[in-house]
Write an enzyme that holds these catalytic residues in place. Sequence first.
Site, PDB file in Angstrom:
ATOM      1  N   GLY A  46      -1.262  -1.015   8.905  1.00 26.02           N
ATOM      2  CA  GLY A  46      -0.005  -0.310   8.677  1.00 26.02           C
ATOM      3  C   GLY A  46      -0.037   0.669   7.530  1.00 26.02           C
ATOM      4  O   GLY A  46       0.983   0.919   6.893  1.00 26.02           O
ATOM      5  N   ALA A  47      -1.190   1.255   7.278  1.00 28.60           N
ATOM      6  CA  ALA A  47      -1.334   2.149   6.114  1.00 28.60           C
ATOM      7  C   ALA A  47      -1.020   3.603   6.443  1.00 28.60           C
ATOM      8  O   ALA A  47      -1.322   4.494   5.654  1.00 28.60           O
ATOM      9  CB  ALA A  47      -2.743   2.032   5.540  1.00 28.60           C
ATOM     10  N   ASN A  48      -0.410   3.840   7.588  1.00 29.38           N
ATOM     11  CA  ASN A  48      -0.011   5.206   7.930  1.00 29.38           C
ATOM     12  C   ASN A  48       1.296   5.612   7.257  1.00 29.38           C
ATOM     13  O   ASN A  48       1.678   6.776   7.279  1.00 29.38           O
ATOM     14  CB  ASN A  48       0.129   5.355   9.450  1.00 29.38           C
ATOM     15  N   THR A  49       1.973   4.629   6.634  1.00 29.22           N
ATOM     16  CA  THR A  49       3.256   4.924   6.001  1.00 29.22           C
ATOM     17  C   THR A  49       3.562   3.904   4.909  1.00 29.22           C
ATOM     18  O   THR A  49       2.891   2.874   4.806  1.00 29.22           O
ATOM     19  CB  THR A  49       4.383   4.915   7.065  1.00 29.22           C
ATOM     20  N   GLY A  50       4.555   4.198   4.092  1.00 24.68           N
ATOM     21  CA  GLY A  50       5.101   3.224   3.154  1.00 24.68           C
ATOM     22  C   GLY A  50       4.133   2.670   2.128  1.00 24.68           C
ATOM     23  O   GLY A  50       3.275   3.377   1.588  1.00 24.68           O
ATOM     24  N   ILE A  51       4.283   1.378   1.864  1.00 24.32           N
ATOM     25  CA  ILE A  51       3.472   0.690   0.862  1.00 24.32           C
ATOM     26  C   ILE A  51       1.990   0.766   1.208  1.00 24.32           C
ATOM     27  O   ILE A  51       1.141   0.990   0.345  1.00 24.32           O
ATOM     28  CB  ILE A  51       3.910  -0.782   0.745  1.00 24.32           C
ATOM     29  N   GLY A  52       1.686   0.573   2.480  1.00 28.33           N
ATOM     30  CA  GLY A  52       0.289   0.604   2.909  1.00 28.33           C
ATOM     31  C   GLY A  52      -0.376   1.937   2.640  1.00 28.33           C
ATOM     32  O   GLY A  52      -1.530   2.000   2.207  1.00 28.33           O
ATOM     33  N   SER A 175       7.072 -12.001   1.372  1.00 20.18           N
ATOM     34  CA  SER A 175       8.348 -11.480   0.884  1.00 20.18           C
ATOM     35  C   SER A 175       9.159 -12.593   0.251  1.00 20.18           C
ATOM     36  O   SER A 175       8.975 -13.778   0.564  1.00 20.18           O
ATOM     37  CB  SER A 175       9.149 -10.874   2.045  1.00 20.18           C
ATOM     38  N   TYR A 200      12.632 -12.969  10.531  1.00 22.34           N
ATOM     39  CA  TYR A 200      11.801 -12.295   9.531  1.00 22.34           C
ATOM     40  C   TYR A 200      11.421 -13.271   8.422  1.00 22.34           C
ATOM     41  O   TYR A 200      10.254 -13.342   8.013  1.00 22.34           O
ATOM     42  CB  TYR A 200      12.553 -11.097   8.951  1.00 22.34           C
TER      43      TYR A 200
END
Length: 316
Positions: A46-52, A175, A200
């Site tokens: 998931g490193a295409n956006t956000g924290i990643g 989380s 979640y």
Amino acid sequence: MLFILVLLTSFLSILYLTAPSIRKFFAGGVCTTNVQIPGKVVVITGANTGIGKETARELARRGARVYIACRDVLKGESAASEIRADTKNSQVLVRKLDLSDTKSIRAFAERFLAEEKKLHILINNAGVMMCPYSKTTDGFETHFGVNHLGHFLLTYLLLERLKESAPARVVNLSSIAHLIGKIRFHDLQGQKRYCSAFAYGHSKLANLLFTRELAKRLQGTGVTAYAVHPGVVLSEITRNSYLLCLLWRLFSPFFKSTSQGAQTSLHCALAEDLEPLSGKYFSDCKRMWVSSRARNKKTAERLWNVSCELLGIQWE
């Protein structure tokens, strides 16, 4: 009524004017290590956006060969191009990985293992949040299937390469929402009762229990595991909930930036002398307390065994 409206408007105005100071106060810990990692190989889901994406950027800046493992390859390539230009590191690569499909997970692992003889850091960063009830390709409830089972299988498939590359680390994003989580073995797929917020929370509790059990089983191998709470971050993870998107926009001046949210992941991936704390939970770059459910050894062991059964794997 008019007085109350004026008072509320004044309060909100003051709140937003002081937002930069409030945000700075809640910005949290910073990864202070100066460790450089040229030649090290990193996989981040998931490193295409956000924290990643910010985690990938910093690790690339420190010289690592970084694999962005994501579902949307076009977004991944866009992120990779930006990171390569920013860090002057050409070794930022994109590979297709859909954590809601075990065939995609296996295909990613097979290709990666054929390409790379080393893997030093695996960051299980991707996740979904507040999804309406749905199932993955393999029939798992989406939160449980993506956030827990998908990363469980990926780690299993890449573990031997991590061991061969030791010292190596696994970082699992959990989380504070684990506090509302409960592993309901009689209804793991949420078919009897479903609430997206609790689903979640259940998956984030599963991340903690997985980290705990993984660390225990990896003792003596040179591979360590850590769980991370990034903080409340302004990112795209709320995209599945209109209400959360609205709230996130409303309160965005007070949330962490994605760069700030990446700090604890970076700390657990890079900081020296963390080996004795394998299996522990971190927030703001320091060890944090977890719920009693997250410390339950029997639940961790049972979840491990049930996860193996659901995925059709043997992982002793």
